[in-house]
Design an enzyme around this catalytic site. Structure first.
Site, PDB file in Angstrom:
ATOM      1  N   CYS A 189      35.326  34.911  43.265  1.00  0.00           N
ATOM      2  CA  CYS A 189      34.287  35.393  42.342  1.00  0.00           C
ATOM      3  C   CYS A 189      34.439  34.750  40.961  1.00  0.00           C
ATOM      4  O   CYS A 189      33.454  34.553  40.245  1.00  0.00           O
ATOM      5  CB  CYS A 189      34.327  36.916  42.221  1.00  0.00           C
ATOM      6  SG  CYS A 189      35.928  37.556  41.717  1.00  0.00           S
ATOM      7  N   HIS A 224      37.276  41.809  39.327  1.00  0.00           N
ATOM      8  CA  HIS A 224      36.163  41.083  39.912  1.00  0.00           C
ATOM      9  C   HIS A 224      35.384  40.422  38.778  1.00  0.00           C
ATOM     10  O   HIS A 224      35.439  40.875  37.639  1.00  0.00           O
ATOM     11  CB  HIS A 224      35.286  42.113  40.654  1.00  0.00           C
ATOM     12  CG  HIS A 224      34.153  41.528  41.408  1.00  0.00           C
ATOM     13  ND1 HIS A 224      34.293  40.493  42.310  1.00  0.00           N
ATOM     14  CD2 HIS A 224      32.810  41.832  41.386  1.00  0.00           C
ATOM     15  CE1 HIS A 224      33.105  40.203  42.827  1.00  0.00           C
ATOM     16  NE2 HIS A 224      32.196  40.992  42.275  1.00  0.00           N
TER      17      HIS A 224
END
Length: 369
Positions: free
Chosen positions: A32, A311
């Site tokens: 990510c 994330h």
């Protein structure tokens, strides 16, 4: 993504920008950090256009070695030439190349998006510089017809000798800082210029980008152990030092230093401080341009409470619409939602989505992209 894609198309309706593509990127296990930065770069329109130009000028080089630049160009071409308007693409070749080239990105551990951006831009510059010097040496030994094989880079190679090459990556992202040191005895000012592709700013609780930039350029006194050697006085002297932006870049990338090493803890801690970043930013206190004006077009957001897990997602402005990219998923968001990523005014907050890397494009004559 099928449903999400059609939902996005429905949301935009007949306002869907002509020729634009909104594609999510598949996550290959903790990639990510890479996806969020790639989306920000894809929607950095001048960079995208120059990369696609580079690709069309160089695709006849069948024997060219694969590198991060060719993989990035392939990915951008793949996205921009999709028949569908929305969907998901797997940036497999790019991620494989990245891991092959740099062991830092090989593990499945949480990586730092800023470290990746920095590495990528410097790598692209290195590749373009090597290509330009190869073209230059070819020009000295080959017939004129062979000179143009490498497209625009060959033009850049014909610069003044020993001048540093300015690639299209530099033209987008590079600015110049000037480091001024003033001797407090003879008042001589020594200035040293240095280039930058992004600015890393220290942050404070309940602050703004403008105040962080002011702190970045604030005057620091060098005394006691830190005295400055003044060439004019030929001795160590007390001095005042400050860093100013001499030449602002076309694309200003600001990295907020949200990860701080805490000695007592013996580890890094994430600072969830609330730092307001405006949609329109005025860079005052620059040396050459009185007031450089910028418009925000992308934000890489770190989600999570610590530096070693979490994330990354990105917010992108495209054709006056704001979009939220979370790996495979893409959705429209309201412009007012951008402020929910400023950070937390309290130390412990349930909101852990904080702006981490900001991308601003320079605005000319009051028009925004």
């Amino acid at each position: 993504m099928g449903a999400a894609g059609s939902k996005l198309e429905k949301a935009l309706g007949d306002q869907f920008p002509e020729g634009e593509r909104y594609f999510g990127l598949e996550n290959f296990g903790n990639t990510c950090y890479c996806n969020s930065v790639l989306q920000a770069l894809y929607f950095c329109v001048p960079f995208r256009e120059q990369l696609l130009d580079y690709y069309s000028n160089n695709k006849n080089l069948a024997d060219a070695d694969e590198n991060l630049l060719t993989c990035l160009a392939d990915l951008f071409v793949q996205i921009s030439s999709q028949k569908k308007k929305t969907g998901v693409i797997a940036p497999k070749r790019f991620v494989q190349r990245l891991k092959k080239q740099n062991e830092i990105f090989r593990s499945y551990m949480h990586q730092d998006a800023h470290e990746f951006l920095n590495y990528l831009l410097n790598e692209l510059v290195d590749i373009l510089e090597k290509e330009a010097s190869a073209v230059k040496s070819d020009q000295e030994t080959s017939s004129p017809t062979e000179k143009i094989a490498n497209g625009p880079t060959s033009v850049q190679a014909n610069g003044v000798k020993k001048e540093p090459l300015v690639t299209w990556v530099h033209k987008n992202f590079q600015g110049i800082l000037t480091n001024e040191t003033k001797c407090l005895r003879c008042e001589t000012v020594t200035a040293r210029d240095e280039t930058f592709l992004d600015l890393s700013l220290d942050i404070e609780q309940n602050s703004s980008i403008t105040s962080c930039l002011k702190n970045f350029s604030s005057t620091e006194t060098l005394n006691a152990e830190d005295k400055f050697f003044c060439d004019k006085c030929c001795s160590l002297q007390e001095a005042q030092k400050r860093m100013k932006i001499k030449k602002p870049p076309h694309i200003l990338v600001i990295h907020l230093k949200r990860f701080k090493y805490i000695e007592q803890l013996g580890r890094y801690k994430k600072l969830s401080y609330r730092v307001v970043f405006p949609l329109e930013l005025k860079l005052s206190n620059t040396v050459e341009d009185a007031d450089a004006e910028y418009s925000l077009f992308a934000v890489v957001v770190h989600v999570g409470s610590g530096p070693n897990h979490g994330h990354y997602v990105s917010l992108v402005k495209s054709h006056n619409h704001w979009l939220f990219f979370d790996d495979e998923n893409v959705e429209m968001i309201d412009e007012s939602a951008v402020q929910t990523f400023f950070g937390s005014a309290q130390e412990y907050s349930s909101n852990t989505d904080h702006g981490y890397i900001l991308f601003y494009e320079r605005v000319s004559n009051g028009s925004t992209s």
